[in-house]
Design a protein around this motif. Structure first.
Motif, PDB file in Angstrom:
ATOM      1  N   PHE A   1       3.812  -5.801   9.759  1.00 33.74           N
ATOM      2  CA  PHE A   1       4.020  -5.718   8.317  1.00 33.74           C
ATOM      3  C   PHE A   1       5.494  -5.868   8.002  1.00 33.74           C
ATOM      4  N   ASN A   2       5.767  -6.234   6.747  1.00 36.79           N
ATOM      5  CA  ASN A   2       7.135  -6.224   6.248  1.00 36.79           C
ATOM      6  C   ASN A   2       7.153  -5.344   5.001  1.00 36.79           C
ATOM      7  N   GLU A   3       8.208  -5.401   4.224  1.00 39.13           N
ATOM      8  CA  GLU A   3       8.332  -4.489   3.083  1.00 39.13           C
ATOM      9  C   GLU A   3       7.224  -4.632   2.058  1.00 39.13           C
ATOM     10  N   GLU A   4       6.643  -5.808   1.959  1.00 39.95           N
ATOM     11  CA  GLU A   4       5.663  -6.020   0.888  1.00 39.95           C
ATOM     12  C   GLU A   4       4.285  -6.469   1.342  1.00 39.95           C
TER      13      GLU A   4
ATOM     14  N   ARG B   1       6.265  -0.095  -2.407  1.00 38.65           N
ATOM     15  CA  ARG B   1       5.191  -0.387  -3.360  1.00 38.65           C
ATOM     16  C   ARG B   1       5.697  -1.369  -4.394  1.00 38.65           C
ATOM     17  N   PRO B   2       4.877  -2.245  -4.903  1.00 40.00           N
ATOM     18  CA  PRO B   2       3.501  -2.489  -4.470  1.00 40.00           C
ATOM     19  C   PRO B   2       3.470  -3.146  -3.091  1.00 40.00           C
ATOM     20  N   PHE B   3       2.328  -3.058  -2.445  1.00 44.37           N
ATOM     21  CA  PHE B   3       2.146  -3.551  -1.084  1.00 44.37           C
ATOM     22  C   PHE B   3       0.866  -4.373  -1.056  1.00 44.37           C
ATOM     23  N   TYR B   4       0.884  -5.508  -0.367  1.00 43.54           N
ATOM     24  CA  TYR B   4      -0.220  -6.460  -0.439  1.00 43.54           C
ATOM     25  C   TYR B   4      -0.795  -6.800   0.932  1.00 43.54           C
ATOM     26  N   LEU B   5      -2.001  -7.332   0.899  1.00 45.08           N
ATOM     27  CA  LEU B   5      -2.626  -7.942   2.064  1.00 45.08           C
ATOM     28  C   LEU B   5      -3.660  -8.933   1.579  1.00 45.08           C
ATOM     29  N   GLU B   6      -4.020  -9.845   2.469  1.00 43.58           N
ATOM     30  CA  GLU B   6      -5.113 -10.786   2.202  1.00 43.58           C
ATOM     31  C   GLU B   6      -6.193 -10.540   3.239  1.00 43.58           C
ATOM     32  N   VAL B   7      -7.425 -10.516   2.781  1.00 34.79           N
ATOM     33  CA  VAL B   7      -8.547 -10.303   3.689  1.00 34.79           C
ATOM     34  C   VAL B   7      -9.530 -11.462   3.530  1.00 34.79           C
ATOM     35  N   LEU B   8      -9.937 -12.023   4.657  1.00 35.49           N
ATOM     36  CA  LEU B   8     -10.898 -13.127   4.627  1.00 35.49           C
ATOM     37  C   LEU B   8     -12.211 -12.683   4.009  1.00 35.49           C
ATOM     38  N   GLU B   9     -12.793 -13.553   3.225  1.00 35.01           N
ATOM     39  CA  GLU B   9     -14.101 -13.290   2.644  1.00 35.01           C
ATOM     40  C   GLU B   9     -15.089 -12.987   3.767  1.00 35.01           C
ATOM     41  N   GLY B  10     -15.844 -11.917   3.606  1.00 38.66           N
ATOM     42  CA  GLY B  10     -16.836 -11.532   4.598  1.00 38.66           C
ATOM     43  C   GLY B  10     -16.335 -10.550   5.640  1.00 38.66           C
ATOM     44  N   ASN B  11     -15.026 -10.283   5.677  1.00 37.10           N
ATOM     45  CA  ASN B  11     -14.478  -9.370   6.678  1.00 37.10           C
ATOM     46  C   ASN B  11     -14.853  -7.934   6.306  1.00 37.10           C
TER      47      ASN B  11
END
Length: 159
Positions: free
Chosen positions: A79-82, A112-122
């Motif tokens: 992870f990084n700051e965001e 904050r705010p902090f983000y991530l991307e999650v694959l559809e179906g995960n």
């Protein structure tokens, strides 16, 4: 080193990544990534960690920590700051709260705010929701590191 107590009185420790961890991260990532891609019907998009970590600049763009249990690496996070960009747990120990503790560790050490991307179906998306992330946008695009594949992802935010 940070220590968390786990079920059955076993401790989970977090420490910074060391070069000696590389092969273990390869094994964890490759097994867990195949699971993740299967849920998204993208098995053909698999790229081994040895290649993906370079293409996606894991060690340049992210802080990398490993989780150890009984002195064995059982998971890792980048992870990084965001952004939470990488989180993988050895499939042999999934379901023991390690992913949850990796998320907690990351949130304690980020802004904050902090983000991530999650694959559809995960199925990990349920865990992220439980930890307080919210889905803010559904996006379509090219898979980072393997742009020949189109992906559907949910962008999630933690405030």
């Amino acid at each position: 080193m940070i220590t968390f107590f786990m079920e059955k009185f076993k401790m989970l420790n977090f420490r910074s990544y060391e070069d000696a961890d590389f092969e273990k991260l390869c094994n964890i990532h490759d097994q867990a990534r195949k699971q993740e891609l299967k849920f998204a019907n993208l098995e053909a998009a698999f790229i081994p960690f040895k290649i993906a970590s370079k293409k996606e600049q894991l060690f340049e763009d992210y802080q990398v920590y490993v989780a150890t249990k009984e002195n064995k690496v059982v998971g890792f996070v980048g992870f990084n700051e965001e952004e939470l960009g990488w989180l993988y747990v050895d499939p042999k120990v999934q379901g023991q709260g390690i992913g949850s503790k990796l998320i907690d560790f990351t949130l304690e050490n980020s802004t904050r705010p902090f983000y991530l991307e999650v694959l559809e179906g995960n199925p990990a998306q349920k865990l992220y929701l439980k930890k307080g992330f919210i889905t803010i946008k559904h996006e379509s695009g090219k898979m980072p590191g393997n742009e020949s594949f189109s992906v559907e992802v949910d962008l999630m935010e933690y405030k």
